[in-house]
Scaffold this active site. Sequence first.
Site, PDB file in Angstrom:
ATOM      1  N   LYS A 107       0.863  -1.191   0.000  1.00 33.92           N
ATOM      2  CA  LYS A 107       0.000   0.000   0.000  1.00 33.92           C
ATOM      3  C   LYS A 107       0.887   1.224   0.000  1.00 33.92           C
ATOM      4  CE  LYS A 107      -4.457   0.897   0.113  1.00 33.92           C
ATOM      5  NZ  LYS A 107      -5.505   0.049  -0.476  1.00 33.92           N
TER       6      LYS A 107
HETATM    7  P1  NAD Z   1     -12.858   7.921  -2.805  1.00 40.65           P
HETATM    8  O1  NAD Z   1     -11.803   8.904  -2.502  1.00 40.65           O
HETATM    9  O2  NAD Z   1     -13.328   7.790  -4.207  1.00 40.65           O
HETATM   10  O3  NAD Z   1     -14.126   8.172  -1.868  1.00 40.65           O
HETATM   11  C1  NAD Z   1     -14.017   8.270  -0.469  1.00 40.65           C
HETATM   12  C2  NAD Z   1     -15.375   8.627   0.099  1.00 40.65           C
HETATM   13  O4  NAD Z   1     -15.274   8.629   1.528  1.00 40.65           O
HETATM   14  C3  NAD Z   1     -15.874  10.018  -0.301  1.00 40.65           C
HETATM   15  O5  NAD Z   1     -17.243   9.949  -0.637  1.00 40.65           O
HETATM   16  C4  NAD Z   1     -15.694  10.840   0.977  1.00 40.65           C
HETATM   17  O6  NAD Z   1     -16.643  11.883   1.111  1.00 40.65           O
HETATM   18  C5  NAD Z   1     -15.952   9.774   2.031  1.00 40.65           C
HETATM   19  N1  NAD Z   1     -15.421  10.166   3.338  1.00 40.65           N
HETATM   20  C6  NAD Z   1     -14.190  10.661   3.639  1.00 40.65           C
HETATM   21  N2  NAD Z   1     -14.099  10.958   4.951  1.00 40.65           N
HETATM   22  C7  NAD Z   1     -15.304  10.628   5.492  1.00 40.65           C
HETATM   23  C8  NAD Z   1     -15.849  10.694   6.795  1.00 40.65           C
HETATM   24  N3  NAD Z   1     -15.136  11.155   7.827  1.00 40.65           N
HETATM   25  N4  NAD Z   1     -17.136  10.265   6.982  1.00 40.65           N
HETATM   26  C9  NAD Z   1     -17.870   9.804   5.950  1.00 40.65           C
HETATM   27  N5  NAD Z   1     -17.410   9.726   4.694  1.00 40.65           N
HETATM   28  C10 NAD Z   1     -16.140  10.131   4.458  1.00 40.65           C
HETATM   29  O7  NAD Z   1     -12.282   6.506  -2.266  1.00 40.65           O
HETATM   30  P2  NAD Z   1     -12.659   5.043  -2.746  1.00 40.65           P
HETATM   31  O8  NAD Z   1     -11.674   4.608  -3.760  1.00 40.65           O
HETATM   32  O9  NAD Z   1     -14.125   4.959  -3.025  1.00 40.65           O
HETATM   33  O10 NAD Z   1     -12.310   4.193  -1.423  1.00 40.65           O
HETATM   34  C11 NAD Z   1     -13.245   4.063  -0.348  1.00 40.65           C
HETATM   35  C12 NAD Z   1     -12.850   2.861   0.510  1.00 40.65           C
HETATM   36  O11 NAD Z   1     -12.836   1.688  -0.315  1.00 40.65           O
HETATM   37  C13 NAD Z   1     -11.472   2.921   1.153  1.00 40.65           C
HETATM   38  O12 NAD Z   1     -11.493   2.268   2.389  1.00 40.65           O
HETATM   39  C14 NAD Z   1     -10.593   2.139   0.194  1.00 40.65           C
HETATM   40  O13 NAD Z   1      -9.424   1.618   0.804  1.00 40.65           O
HETATM   41  C15 NAD Z   1     -11.564   1.046  -0.196  1.00 40.65           C
HETATM   42  N6  NAD Z   1     -11.252   0.359  -1.461  1.00 40.65           N
HETATM   43  C16 NAD Z   1     -11.156   1.051  -2.623  1.00 40.65           C
HETATM   44  C17 NAD Z   1     -10.872   0.365  -3.797  1.00 40.65           C
HETATM   45  C18 NAD Z   1     -10.837   1.050  -5.130  1.00 40.65           C
HETATM   46  O14 NAD Z   1     -10.765   0.334  -6.146  1.00 40.65           O
HETATM   47  N7  NAD Z   1     -10.920   2.359  -5.220  1.00 40.65           N
HETATM   48  C19 NAD Z   1     -10.662  -1.024  -3.757  1.00 40.65           C
HETATM   49  C20 NAD Z   1     -10.782  -1.699  -2.550  1.00 40.65           C
HETATM   50  C21 NAD Z   1     -11.089  -0.995  -1.404  1.00 40.65           C
END
Ligand code: NAD
Length: 421
Positions: A107
């Site tokens: 990561k």
């Molecule tokens: P992103 O940046 O696209 O979206 C993040 C979201 O979280 C936003 O809507 C933001 O407003 C919200 N957020 C941030 N702080 C917050 C808070 N304090 N309270 C409520 N909401 C809050 O990120 P993403 O890629 O969608 O990733 C989200 C999660 O999914 C993370 O845990 C990431 O590790 C996991 N994930 C992502 C992927 C991927 O392919 N992008 C794959 C596996 C896991």
Amino acid sequence: MTQEPYAFFRVVQGYLERAAKAVDLPNDVSVMLSEPKTELIVHFPVRMDDGRLQMFTGYRIQHNNLLGPYKGGIRYHPDVNLDEVKALAALMTWKCALMDIPFGGAKGAVHCDPKALSETERMRLTRRFTHALVGSIGPDHDIPAPDIGTGPQEMAWILDTYMNAVDAKQKNAQLAVVTGKPVACGGSQGRVKATGQGVVYCLGEWSHDHKMDFGDCRAIVQGFGNVGAHAALILDALGTRIVAVNDHSGSIHNDQGLNTEALVRHVQQTGGVAGFAESETISRDQFFSTPADFFIPAALENQICEHEAKLLNVKVVAEGANGPTSPAGESILEQRGIDVIPDLLANAGGVTVSYYEWLQNRRMERWTLQEVDAKLHTIMARTYHRVRDLANERNVPKRVAAYGLALRNLSDCYAARGIFP
Ligand code: NAD
């Protein structure tokens, strides 16, 4: 609330120790993986738009590469710290081992607020961070991908910077150095929605087991970024009402179901879900209490603590985010009979389609969206069944079963190869 101290890496190790007992394996593998192989911390300057130089700190944690090259996303967030990146890297090791994808776990992160940076500042930061990592990543060694605060554009900048840092004759052999790229420069069809799609495939299997139909279900979603928005859009199209959404800007509710396509446009224009016209504003507690069948946390870790777990009024939590449930929250969910589809299974669609992108790059192929979705559906359903069956057989939560299966995979490989020297 979310004030409890959160030693995320320790939490992940704790699951392993419980899983080792559940699948009757010695604790050796969890001991061996109790620290990452490599922890890289870099400090680098970026020229800001106003002419100032600003120093940034970046991390790349390479947890384990027994099963294949290191693999894991890059997060841009103001609260990132070493413990969090270590935990997320370890989760990638377990996720790839569970899915039987030939990758290890890594990561990366940069301590920054991407919302406060202009596009040109994000580009200079991404290129400079990549430059610092050039000797440590590579298509056969360590392959980054998007995470919170990064997306296809950042991946394209990483690709271009890396390609320009290697021997000119080797440039085109580097396409697979990063996944989650735009389709225009070697990305895969279906990668952008893959994590949300995988969450929905898991919920499909869960609903089938519980004789429930998407058309009669309601869902609440935390986080409306890549994972949350795609999961919501796909479920909405299948007839599930998305009745409440929470993100960093606030919480909104519509009992008839939010118009998710309009909400995506609103978030693109305003940066958050707050103020969406076709909804009423609710508090964070009201969000967690909203009656629904599914809850998809898709924001940060440590969001479902004791307080939130007591409020939840759903049948199943499908963890789109990594580590959204704290151990204290989890035991309350267990006592209350709320099922959890754990992160290493529920959000594995992202790394799975990243693997498909890597394969397409290496083979110089392009797969259709239908091919990608069909392969993803098969592997998600198969892995869901393996996790569910082991959980039932050993009478343990699905999270422990998922770690147990991952542990078996790594343990078998260590047993065959032995420990050097
Ligand atoms: P992103 O940046 O696209 O979206 C993040 C979201 O979280 C936003 O809507 C933001 O407003 C919200 N957020 C941030 N702080 C917050 C808070 N304090 N309270 C409520 N909401 C809050 O990120 P993403 O890629 O969608 O990733 C989200 C999660 O999914 C993370 O845990 C990431 O590790 C996991 N994930 C992502 C992927 C991927 O392919 N992008 C794959 C596996 C896991």
